[in-house]
Design a protein around this motif. Structure first.
Motif, PDB file in Angstrom:
ATOM      1  N   PHE A  68       0.866  -1.190   0.000  1.00  0.00           N
ATOM      2  CA  PHE A  68       0.000   0.000   0.000  1.00  0.00           C
ATOM      3  C   PHE A  68       0.900   1.237   0.000  1.00  0.00           C
ATOM      4  CE2 PHE A  68      -1.593  -3.324   2.952  1.00  0.00           C
ATOM      5  CZ  PHE A  68      -2.584  -3.850   2.146  1.00  0.00           C
ATOM      6  N   PRO A  69       1.251   1.712  -1.198  1.00  0.00           N
ATOM      7  CA  PRO A  69       2.297   2.754  -1.281  1.00  0.00           C
ATOM      8  C   PRO A  69       1.985   3.977  -0.411  1.00  0.00           C
ATOM      9  CG  PRO A  69       1.788   1.886  -3.463  1.00  0.00           C
ATOM     10  CD  PRO A  69       0.785   1.299  -2.521  1.00  0.00           C
ATOM     11  N   GLY A  70       2.862   4.273   0.526  1.00  0.00           N
ATOM     12  CA  GLY A  70       2.718   5.440   1.386  1.00  0.00           C
ATOM     13  C   GLY A  70       1.984   5.186   2.685  1.00  0.00           C
ATOM     14  N   ARG A  71       1.418   3.998   2.854  1.00  0.00           N
ATOM     15  CA  ARG A  71       0.586   3.762   4.040  1.00  0.00           C
ATOM     16  C   ARG A  71       1.370   3.777   5.349  1.00  0.00           C
ATOM     17  NH1 ARG A  71      -4.538   2.495   5.473  1.00  0.00           N
ATOM     18  NH2 ARG A  71      -4.779   1.342   7.436  1.00  0.00           N
ATOM     19  N   SER A  72       2.649   3.450   5.307  1.00  0.00           N
ATOM     20  CA  SER A  72       3.396   3.429   6.580  1.00  0.00           C
ATOM     21  C   SER A  72       3.385   4.805   7.239  1.00  0.00           C
ATOM     22  CB  SER A  72       4.834   2.941   6.358  1.00  0.00           C
ATOM     23  OG  SER A  72       5.585   3.914   5.651  1.00  0.00           O
ATOM     24  N   GLN A  73       3.249   5.873   6.427  1.00  0.00           N
ATOM     25  CA  GLN A  73       3.170   7.232   6.981  1.00  0.00           C
ATOM     26  C   GLN A  73       1.743   7.598   7.369  1.00  0.00           C
ATOM     27  OE1 GLN A  73       5.987   9.108   7.573  1.00  0.00           O
ATOM     28  NE2 GLN A  73       6.921   7.167   6.971  1.00  0.00           N
ATOM     29  N   ALA A  74       0.766   6.842   6.907  1.00  0.00           N
ATOM     30  CA  ALA A  74      -0.641   7.203   7.123  1.00  0.00           C
ATOM     31  C   ALA A  74      -1.262   6.490   8.318  1.00  0.00           C
ATOM     32  CB  ALA A  74      -1.460   6.889   5.863  1.00  0.00           C
ATOM     33  N   CYS A  75      -0.647   5.400   8.751  1.00  0.00           N
ATOM     34  CA  CYS A  75      -1.199   4.665   9.898  1.00  0.00           C
ATOM     35  C   CYS A  75      -0.319   4.902  11.131  1.00  0.00           C
ATOM     36  CB  CYS A  75      -1.315   3.173   9.584  1.00  0.00           C
ATOM     37  SG  CYS A  75       0.259   2.349   9.280  1.00  0.00           S
ATOM     38  N   ARG A  76      -0.793   4.454  12.278  1.00  0.00           N
ATOM     39  CA  ARG A  76       0.016   4.631  13.494  1.00  0.00           C
ATOM     40  C   ARG A  76       1.265   3.768  13.402  1.00  0.00           C
ATOM     41  NH1 ARG A  76       1.089   1.839  17.754  1.00  0.00           N
ATOM     42  NH2 ARG A  76      -0.725   0.463  17.938  1.00  0.00           N
ATOM     43  N   GLU A  77       2.398   4.397  13.615  1.00  0.00           N
ATOM     44  CA  GLU A  77       3.644   3.622  13.515  1.00  0.00           C
ATOM     45  C   GLU A  77       3.797   2.699  14.724  1.00  0.00           C
ATOM     46  OE1 GLU A  77       7.307   5.812  13.594  1.00  0.00           O
ATOM     47  OE2 GLU A  77       6.682   7.101  15.231  1.00  0.00           O
ATOM     48  N   SER A  78       4.620   1.701  14.570  1.00  0.00           N
ATOM     49  CA  SER A  78       4.814   0.742  15.654  1.00  0.00           C
ATOM     50  C   SER A  78       5.556   1.384  16.816  1.00  0.00           C
ATOM     51  CB  SER A  78       5.600  -0.472  15.147  1.00  0.00           C
ATOM     52  OG  SER A  78       4.823  -1.203  14.228  1.00  0.00           O
ATOM     53  N   SER A  79       5.123   1.045  18.020  1.00  0.00           N
ATOM     54  CA  SER A  79       5.857   1.473  19.216  1.00  0.00           C
ATOM     55  C   SER A  79       7.124   0.617  19.336  1.00  0.00           C
ATOM     56  CB  SER A  79       4.991   1.273  20.450  1.00  0.00           C
ATOM     57  OG  SER A  79       4.754  -0.110  20.645  1.00  0.00           O
ATOM     58  N   ASP A  80       8.025   1.043  20.179  1.00  0.00           N
ATOM     59  CA  ASP A  80       9.237   0.244  20.396  1.00  0.00           C
ATOM     60  C   ASP A  80       8.874  -1.142  20.940  1.00  0.00           C
ATOM     61  OD1 ASP A  80      10.710   2.369  19.521  1.00  0.00           O
ATOM     62  OD2 ASP A  80      11.330   3.037  21.514  1.00  0.00           O
ATOM     63  N   LYS A  81       7.832  -1.173  21.780  1.00  0.00           N
ATOM     64  CA  LYS A  81       7.414  -2.452  22.365  1.00  0.00           C
ATOM     65  C   LYS A  81       6.870  -3.390  21.270  1.00  0.00           C
ATOM     66  CE  LYS A  81       4.314  -4.358  25.846  1.00  0.00           C
ATOM     67  NZ  LYS A  81       3.108  -4.103  26.633  1.00  0.00           N
ATOM     68  N   GLU A  82       6.055  -2.811  20.367  1.00  0.00           N
ATOM     69  CA  GLU A  82       5.534  -3.623  19.252  1.00  0.00           C
ATOM     70  C   GLU A  82       6.676  -4.129  18.375  1.00  0.00           C
ATOM     71  OE1 GLU A  82       1.048  -1.731  18.561  1.00  0.00           O
ATOM     72  OE2 GLU A  82       2.789  -0.779  17.603  1.00  0.00           O
ATOM     73  N   LEU A  83       7.603  -3.222  18.098  1.00  0.00           N
ATOM     74  CA  LEU A  83       8.745  -3.608  17.257  1.00  0.00           C
ATOM     75  C   LEU A  83       9.526  -4.762  17.889  1.00  0.00           C
ATOM     76  CD1 LEU A  83       9.512  -2.234  14.553  1.00  0.00           C
ATOM     77  CD2 LEU A  83      11.359  -1.104  15.777  1.00  0.00           C
ATOM     78  N   ALA A  84       9.657  -4.705  19.220  1.00  0.00           N
ATOM     79  CA  ALA A  84      10.400  -5.760  19.921  1.00  0.00           C
ATOM     80  C   ALA A  84       9.651  -7.089  19.888  1.00  0.00           C
ATOM     81  CB  ALA A  84      10.664  -5.340  21.362  1.00  0.00           C
ATOM     82  N   ALA A  85       8.324  -7.019  19.715  1.00  0.00           N
ATOM     83  CA  ALA A  85       7.516  -8.247  19.694  1.00  0.00           C
ATOM     84  C   ALA A  85       7.534  -8.927  18.326  1.00  0.00           C
ATOM     85  CB  ALA A  85       6.076  -7.930  20.100  1.00  0.00           C
ATOM     86  N   ILE A  86       8.129  -8.233  17.350  1.00  0.00           N
ATOM     87  CA  ILE A  86       8.209  -8.789  15.995  1.00  0.00           C
ATOM     88  C   ILE A  86       9.609  -9.308  15.755  1.00  0.00           C
ATOM     89  CG2 ILE A  86       8.145  -8.216  13.522  1.00  0.00           C
ATOM     90  CD1 ILE A  86       6.208  -5.910  14.255  1.00  0.00           C
ATOM     91  N   SER A  87       9.686 -10.536  15.238  1.00  0.00           N
ATOM     92  CA  SER A  87      10.979 -11.010  14.745  1.00  0.00           C
ATOM     93  C   SER A  87      11.011 -10.819  13.248  1.00  0.00           C
ATOM     94  CB  SER A  87      11.179 -12.491  15.080  1.00  0.00           C
ATOM     95  OG  SER A  87      11.627 -12.638  16.406  1.00  0.00           O
ATOM     96  N   LEU A  88      12.122 -10.283  12.785  1.00  0.00           N
ATOM     97  CA  LEU A  88      12.286 -10.048  11.346  1.00  0.00           C
ATOM     98  C   LEU A  88      13.401 -10.947  10.833  1.00  0.00           C
ATOM     99  CD1 LEU A  88      11.718  -8.276   8.793  1.00  0.00           C
ATOM    100  CD2 LEU A  88      13.587  -6.811   9.587  1.00  0.00           C
ATOM    101  N   ILE A  89      13.101 -11.636   9.749  1.00  0.00           N
ATOM    102  CA  ILE A  89      14.099 -12.500   9.112  1.00  0.00           C
ATOM    103  C   ILE A  89      14.447 -11.925   7.749  1.00  0.00           C
ATOM    104  CG2 ILE A  89      14.438 -14.764   8.025  1.00  0.00           C
ATOM    105  CD1 ILE A  89      14.624 -15.156  10.911  1.00  0.00           C
ATOM    106  N   GLY A  90      15.725 -11.835   7.464  1.00  0.00           N
ATOM    107  CA  GLY A  90      16.172 -11.419   6.146  1.00  0.00           C
ATOM    108  C   GLY A  90      17.028 -12.523   5.537  1.00  0.00           C
ATOM    109  N   LEU A  91      17.003 -12.603   4.238  1.00  0.00           N
ATOM    110  CA  LEU A  91      17.774 -13.635   3.554  1.00  0.00           C
ATOM    111  C   LEU A  91      18.349 -13.011   2.295  1.00  0.00           C
ATOM    112  CD1 LEU A  91      16.632 -17.251   2.782  1.00  0.00           C
ATOM    113  CD2 LEU A  91      17.323 -15.755   0.932  1.00  0.00           C
ATOM    114  N   ILE A  92      19.659 -12.972   2.208  1.00  0.00           N
ATOM    115  CA  ILE A  92      20.292 -12.495   0.979  1.00  0.00           C
ATOM    116  C   ILE A  92      20.184 -13.618  -0.047  1.00  0.00           C
ATOM    117  CG2 ILE A  92      22.474 -11.778  -0.061  1.00  0.00           C
ATOM    118  CD1 ILE A  92      23.149 -10.519   2.719  1.00  0.00           C
TER     119      ILE A  92
END
Lengths: 236, 236
Positions: free
Chosen positions: B133-157
């Motif tokens: 959804f192009p641009g939506r990250s600026q339009a919705c409530r951003e994640s709190s630090d606590k929410e961010l900590a509750a998410i695990s992110l995996i990246g793979l080159i």
């Protein structure tokens, strides 16, 4: 619903257990609504995930390929995981955190086995065609013995299976409902497009009944489910 | 097209090599057109295949989940296989043997890594929302630090990748073209359905532009591809 499959360490949903189900009716409805599964197997410690068409017959899942396929050789006798998933929607919440997707998925486990009996192979492969196009196995040229030998058929008795479904709307934190942010669900569905008759037909171009069930703009999962109901296969 | 990814034992198509491609343009176009991937990994010798939403940023694939997820813990530092597939059609041949499906798929390999840097996490998760959804990250409530900590992110080159595509019509044995059997291709496509606004909106119910791009009956892969083109991400 009461579980039909044993709930084990590898199928138990620890996260969001309310999204899980272990009964045949739920699991088989998701399987019977799909065409492509993803087969996971291990070669020399390396996981591999191969997408392939599949079909279910009673408590067994089948898929097939060339007799020369590396995948089929690797899975014979081996533990595999077969996963089927349907994307049903995009969920836009007021917070970044609660964005989600709606889906139906099944993960199932068992030991894959190469099926070499010619009668079993012929019956199962006809069931594959008839599952998609009821009655077509009798309407097209049947496989020669040589063709049948060139196909490897894999069957897997479903020993463990879990379904996972999200089909609800937006779930926001209570305080976020006051925010001036649009939220909603955008539905998605695998849909039938145009049917293109082959250019070298010796018969009229209108598709026969077993293909005409795939009416343009209808939902693929609904067509497949109707085929399963008509054949008395659903939930069995 | 010339390969960008090394053609190795695990990515080389031995069967039907004409269906294979190893260039970024082909591989990334298939990745950028999808929402759900299937991640294959191994736990105690058992293969597991988990369906999950993913996104691509340059030569990396990301997916995420709860910090408590067993899958994410199991893949950190481990070799994984990520597969994306699109079903494009059902191919009815005159012979049972030549029935087929049309599809686009990608299989990719690399080592998954848990990304713990908070800035990297926030940037990548915003890219996930904005990819859909192009641009939506600026339009919705951003994640709190606590929410961010509750998410695990995996990246793979993406170290190795192969695409496999079948997009042709019916291919029958020459002598079978004379048979009085209907043959053709039934198209299938992941399509946008209805959009349902949440019932507790504080804003007008019409979706904003970043959601309205998902117009009913349009093809999901086309919408996603257009988003990627508009953001200058395609093929990069």
């Amino acid at each position: 619903m009461a579980p039909d499959f044993p709930i084990t360490d590898r199928t138990r949903l620890k996260r969001r257990p309310q999204r899980g189900a272990y009964d045949r009716e739920t699991v088989y409805a998701i399987l019977d609504a799909g065409v492509i599964c993803h087969v996971g197997y291990v070669v020399d410690g390396q996981p591999l995930v191969t997408p392939t068409a599949y079909w279910r017959w009673e408590d067994r899942i089948y898929w097939h390929g060339s007799a020369a396929s590396r995948m089929l050789a690797a899975v014979d006798g081996a533990p595999v995981c077969v996963t089927v998933s349907h994307l049903d929607g995009l969920v836009l919440a007021r917070s970044a955190f609660h964005h989600s997707i709606n889906y139906r998925s099944v993960m199932l486990f068992g030991r894959a086995e190469l099926i070499e009996d010619a009668d079993h192979k012929r019956t199962a492969l006809n069931a594959f065609i008839d599952r998609l196009f009821p009655g077509r196995s009798q309407a097209c040229r049947e496989s020669s013995d040589k063709e049948l030998a060139a196909i490897s058929l894999i069957g897997l008795i479903i020993e463990e299976a879990s379904a996972k479904v999200r089909s609800t709307g937006v779930v926001d934190d209570e305080e976020d409902y006051a925010l001036p942010v649009w939220a909603g669900v955008i539905g998605t569905r695998m849909t039938i497009g145009a049917t293109a008759a082959d250019t070298r037909l010796q018969v009229e171009p209108a598709p026969p009944a077993h293909a005409a069930v795939y009416a343009e703009n209808s939902a693929l999962d609904a067509v497949l489910t109707n085929c399963a109901i008509a054949a008395g296969r659903l939930g069995k």
